[in-house]
Design a protein around this motif. Structure first.
Motif, mmCIF file in Angstrom:
data_model
loop_
_atom_site.group_PDB
_atom_site.id
_atom_site.type_symbol
_atom_site.label_atom_id
_atom_site.label_comp_id
_atom_site.label_asym_id
_atom_site.label_seq_id
_atom_site.Cartn_x
_atom_site.Cartn_y
_atom_site.Cartn_z
ATOM 1 N N GLU A 269 38.578 29.849 50.167
ATOM 2 C CA GLU A 269 38.790 28.531 49.769
ATOM 3 C C GLU A 269 40.562 28.270 49.877
ATOM 4 O OE1 GLU A 269 36.571 27.306 45.690
ATOM 5 O OE2 GLU A 269 34.972 28.031 46.889
ATOM 6 N N ALA A 270 40.546 27.395 49.106
ATOM 7 C CA ALA A 270 42.392 26.932 48.684
ATOM 8 C C ALA A 270 42.644 27.848 47.925
ATOM 9 C CB ALA A 270 42.741 25.579 48.786
ATOM 10 N N ASP A 271 41.737 28.098 46.550
ATOM 11 C CA ASP A 271 42.199 28.535 45.887
ATOM 12 C C ASP A 271 42.803 30.291 46.059
ATOM 13 O OD1 ASP A 271 42.738 27.160 43.330
ATOM 14 O OD2 ASP A 271 40.922 27.343 42.702
ATOM 15 N N ASP A 272 42.184 31.218 46.969
ATOM 16 C CA ASP A 272 42.383 31.729 47.147
ATOM 17 C C ASP A 272 44.439 32.033 47.709
ATOM 18 O OD1 ASP A 272 39.558 32.543 47.145
ATOM 19 O OD2 ASP A 272 39.889 32.515 49.420
ATOM 20 N N TYR A 273 45.075 31.220 48.324
ATOM 21 C CA TYR A 273 46.370 31.540 48.579
ATOM 22 C C TYR A 273 47.078 30.544 47.624
ATOM 23 C CZ TYR A 273 44.066 32.768 52.631
ATOM 24 O OH TYR A 273 42.770 33.310 53.270
ATOM 25 N N TYR A 274 46.594 30.088 46.424
ATOM 26 C CA TYR A 274 46.854 29.187 45.494
ATOM 27 C C TYR A 274 47.530 30.264 45.021
ATOM 28 C CZ TYR A 274 47.336 24.891 47.906
ATOM 29 O OH TYR A 274 48.061 23.234 48.832
ATOM 30 N N PHE A 275 47.297 31.059 44.837
ATOM 31 C CA PHE A 275 48.259 31.908 43.401
ATOM 32 C C PHE A 275 48.634 33.714 44.265
ATOM 33 C CE2 PHE A 275 44.268 29.784 41.230
ATOM 34 C CZ PHE A 275 45.320 29.177 40.205
ATOM 35 N N PRO A 276 48.997 34.125 43.357
ATOM 36 C CA PRO A 276 49.210 35.650 43.318
ATOM 37 C C PRO A 276 48.282 36.557 44.580
ATOM 38 C CG PRO A 276 50.714 35.179 41.272
ATOM 39 C CD PRO A 276 49.214 34.114 41.901
ATOM 40 N N PRO A 277 48.558 37.873 45.998
ATOM 41 C CA PRO A 277 47.489 38.599 46.369
ATOM 42 C C PRO A 277 46.749 38.603 45.447
ATOM 43 C CG PRO A 277 50.220 38.132 47.038
ATOM 44 C CD PRO A 277 49.500 37.868 45.868
ATOM 45 N N ILE A 278 46.961 39.211 44.622
ATOM 46 C CA ILE A 278 45.897 40.477 43.341
ATOM 47 C C ILE A 278 44.929 39.173 42.750
ATOM 48 C CG2 ILE A 278 47.956 40.036 40.961
ATOM 49 C CD1 ILE A 278 46.174 42.456 40.998
ATOM 50 N N THR A 279 45.597 38.470 42.414
ATOM 51 C CA THR A 279 44.210 36.860 41.704
ATOM 52 C C THR A 279 43.800 35.851 42.672
ATOM 53 O OG1 THR A 279 46.429 36.186 40.243
ATOM 54 C CG2 THR A 279 45.102 35.400 40.510
ATOM 55 N N GLY A 280 44.408 36.073 44.188
ATOM 56 C CA GLY A 280 43.402 35.952 45.132
ATOM 57 C C GLY A 280 42.218 36.945 45.478
ATOM 58 N N THR A 281 43.158 37.473 45.383
ATOM 59 C CA THR A 281 41.826 38.713 46.157
ATOM 60 C C THR A 281 40.616 38.652 45.082
ATOM 61 O OG1 THR A 281 43.241 39.801 47.484
ATOM 62 C CG2 THR A 281 41.597 41.488 46.345
ATOM 63 N N TYR A 282 41.236 38.969 43.576
ATOM 64 C CA TYR A 282 40.087 38.970 42.722
ATOM 65 C C TYR A 282 39.049 37.587 42.739
ATOM 66 C CZ TYR A 282 37.931 38.267 37.983
ATOM 67 O OH TYR A 282 36.826 38.101 37.614
ATOM 68 N N LEU A 283 39.602 36.518 43.239
ATOM 69 C CA LEU A 283 39.117 35.190 43.150
ATOM 70 C C LEU A 283 38.623 35.490 44.486
ATOM 71 C CD1 LEU A 283 41.474 32.339 42.476
ATOM 72 C CD2 LEU A 283 39.590 33.281 41.134
ATOM 73 N N ARG A 284 38.376 35.776 45.613
ATOM 74 C CA ARG A 284 37.416 36.124 46.551
ATOM 75 C C ARG A 284 36.273 36.951 46.037
ATOM 76 N NH1 ARG A 284 40.961 36.793 51.729
ATOM 77 N NH2 ARG A 284 41.960 34.904 51.578
ATOM 78 N N LEU A 285 36.921 38.025 45.871
ATOM 79 C CA LEU A 285 35.807 38.709 45.729
ATOM 80 C C LEU A 285 34.444 38.799 44.975
ATOM 81 C CD1 LEU A 285 37.542 42.521 45.756
ATOM 82 C CD2 LEU A 285 37.091 41.662 47.925
ATOM 83 N N SER A 286 35.192 38.075 43.611
ATOM 84 C CA SER A 286 33.969 36.975 42.813
ATOM 85 C C SER A 286 33.057 36.757 43.238
ATOM 86 C CB SER A 286 35.539 36.753 41.531
ATOM 87 O OG SER A 286 35.956 38.116 41.125
ATOM 88 N N ARG A 287 33.690 35.215 44.771
ATOM 89 C CA ARG A 287 32.779 34.403 44.948
ATOM 90 C C ARG A 287 31.814 35.187 45.725
ATOM 91 N NH1 ARG A 287 36.611 32.331 47.523
ATOM 92 N NH2 ARG A 287 37.629 31.016 46.018
ATOM 93 N N MET A 288 32.063 36.614 46.296
ATOM 94 C CA MET A 288 31.295 36.831 47.690
ATOM 95 C C MET A 288 30.136 37.712 46.400
ATOM 96 S SD MET A 288 34.229 38.570 50.045
ATOM 97 C CE MET A 288 34.599 38.046 51.521
ATOM 98 N N ALA A 289 30.322 38.366 45.857
ATOM 99 C CA ALA A 289 29.612 39.204 44.806
ATOM 100 C C ALA A 289 28.730 38.211 44.060
ATOM 101 C CB ALA A 289 30.577 39.950 43.947
ATOM 102 N N ILE A 290 29.368 36.806 43.337
ATOM 103 C CA ILE A 290 28.291 35.945 42.962
ATOM 104 C C ILE A 290 27.880 35.939 43.570
ATOM 105 C CG2 ILE A 290 28.041 33.568 41.703
ATOM 106 C CD1 ILE A 290 31.193 34.497 40.203
#
Length: 469
Positions: A269-290
């Motif tokens: 998603e676009a939010d993965d890239y609109y935040f710093p790398p560590i926040t974007g990584t957390y959002l991406r991994l959270s989405r996959m886990a959920i």
């Protein structure tokens, strides 16, 4: 039919072909240009009145001795505004006219002069309801094709960005824009896509991109996992183009079709890239886990309840606390369908009634459904989590694919217990593994075939690419 130099013959034929006397929005005007009789056809509502007025004013000042001998010279000298074209047959002219282009016939010229000063009804390019972001651009695609291509051009000011126009549908003649970067696109896939669109034999693309997707990639219907990524965000489309993907825009559709797309592309998603790398990584991994939890939570819970000896002491609280009146599998399946029913009802409910009806539905399905004995509290809790988890990613198609797989695992688990759980999970995994993108590549690349560097990029959001000077 090719046009005649005689204006009367052309008018007689076109009046019959276009049914001008019945179609109130097909407008024609008989005018005089340089001492010659002329006829202008246009569709009411598709033409910029101010522009057309200026063109007609310019025509009125032409003198008979200044009239050129052919339509080509006339269009170059006396049509000061809009894109100009020359057509020789009625088929092309009628398609152009019904698309909103004004068509001019002048006595003595055997060609139709097309003047593109059209305008389409359009809504504002506001942020799409589904593809919202916490930070970033707030514009979105609309139903007007030219607006959508402009939103992409605004972001990629590179002459290598190519936007080709094609049409499909024998009745609809729907405009299709194929966008790609010349130096980055897979040319073999691009040629395949264009060839398939040219060979389409359909009456109309009634459902816009879905109709086109089913025509250019008639995949096996029983695999529900999406083969395309759809996005209503121009920034997502622009980023995909820069990565070498192909973006297809269809007139009357407010979303872009991005291909080829793997399951990792669809989850992004676009939010993965609109935040710093560590926040974007957390959002991406959270989405996959959920997403994985939404697939496996209720089947795993059903399996453990059917085999209480498998429940460890630290998970003893997951057991049912109330008497079981309806078998768990029926409770879960009823709620799966009831949730979809509520979603459809919410879509068709007037905005002023959405909030009160949602409250009533929540009370009825929550407290009263449990008190009546139809559902257990634990069933309601886990299904509530699954329902909310489905909204953690933007793709409707992927959400429903996960839902179908979850229902299959639930049914197999209820019928065959542990072996059914294993069989259902294996079926879901194989549906993903053996799926293929439109380019014929693995649906789970770079996991299979394994590519560590690319895999790391899929799971961990690194720094945005930049050019070293």
């Amino acid at each position: 039919m090719n046009f005649s130099p005689n204006l009367t013959d052309n008018i007689t034929y076109l009046h019959k072909k276009l049914n001008v006397q019945t179609n109130f929005d097909v407008v024609y005007r008989i005018i005089h240009i340089g001492g010659r009789e002329a006829c202008l056809y246009f569709i009411d509502g598709f033409t910029k009145d101010d522009s057309l007025l200026k063109i007609l004013q310019a025509f009125s000042s032409i003198k008979p001795e200044d009239m050129p001998q052919d339509a080509h010279s006339f269009s170059k000298r006396y049509v000061p505004y809009g894109e100009i074209g020359l057509l020789t047959n009625d088929t092309d002219m009628i398609i152009q006219l019904l698309s909103g282009v004004s068509c001019l016939f002048i006595d003595g010229y055997d060609k139709c002069i097309t003047i593109d000063c059209r305008t389409y009804p359009a809504r504002g390019v506001s942020e799409p309801e589904k593809d919202k972001v916490m930070r970033g651009s707030r514009d979105g695609f609309v139903e007007t094709l030219i607006f959508n291509t402009a939103l992409i051009r605004r972001r990629i000011r590179d002459p290598k960005l190519t936007i080709e126009i094609m049409t499909a549908g024998e009745s609809s003649h729907t405009d299709i824009a194929i966008c790609y970067m010349e130096s980055r696109v897979d040319n073999k896939l691009l040629d395949t896509i264009k060839s398939r669109i040219k060979k389409l034999k359909v009456d109309a693309l009634t459902m816009n991109q879905e109709s086109l997707a089913e025509c250019i990639f008639p995949h096996k219907w029983f695999n529900p996992f999406p083969k395309f990524k759809f996005s209503e965000r121009p920034d997502t489309a622009a980023a995909s183009l820069l990565e070498g993907n192909i973006v297809i825009l269809v007139d009357n559709s407010p979303s872009a079709m991005i291909l080829p797309s793997s399951v990792f592309d669809i989850i992004e998603e676009a939010d993965d890239y609109y935040f710093p790398p560590i926040t974007g990584t957390y959002l991406r991994l959270s989405r996959m886990a959920i997403s994985i939890l939404s697939l496996m939570l209720t089947p795993t819970w059903l399996l453990l309840i059917q085999n209480t000896n498998l429940i460890p002491d630290w998970l003893a609280f997951i057991q049912l606390s109330d008497p079981l009146n309806v078998p768990l599998i029926w409770q879960l399946l009823i709620l799966e369908f009831a949730i979809d029913g509520l979603r459809l009802a919410a879509i068709n409910t007037p905005n002023m009634l959405t909030t009160p009806l949602s409250v009533i539905a929540g009370i009825v399905l929550g407290e009263y459904a449990v008190k009546s004995g139809w559902f257990n509290t634990e069933t309601m809790l886990y299904m509530a989590f699954v329902t909310i988890a489905n909204y953690s990613q933007a793709s409707f198609e992927l959400g429903y694919a996960m839902k179908f797989m979850r229902i299959i695992i639930l049914i197999l688990t209820a019928l065959f217990n542990i072996w059914g759980y294993i069989l259902g999970t294996s079926f879901a995994v194989c549906s993903i593994i053996f799926n293929r993108t439109i380019a014929g590549k693995s649906y789970i690349y770079p996991l299979l075939p394994f590519h560590w560097r690319e895999l790391k990029k899929r799971f961990l959001r690194g720094r945005l690419p930049h050019t070293e000077k």
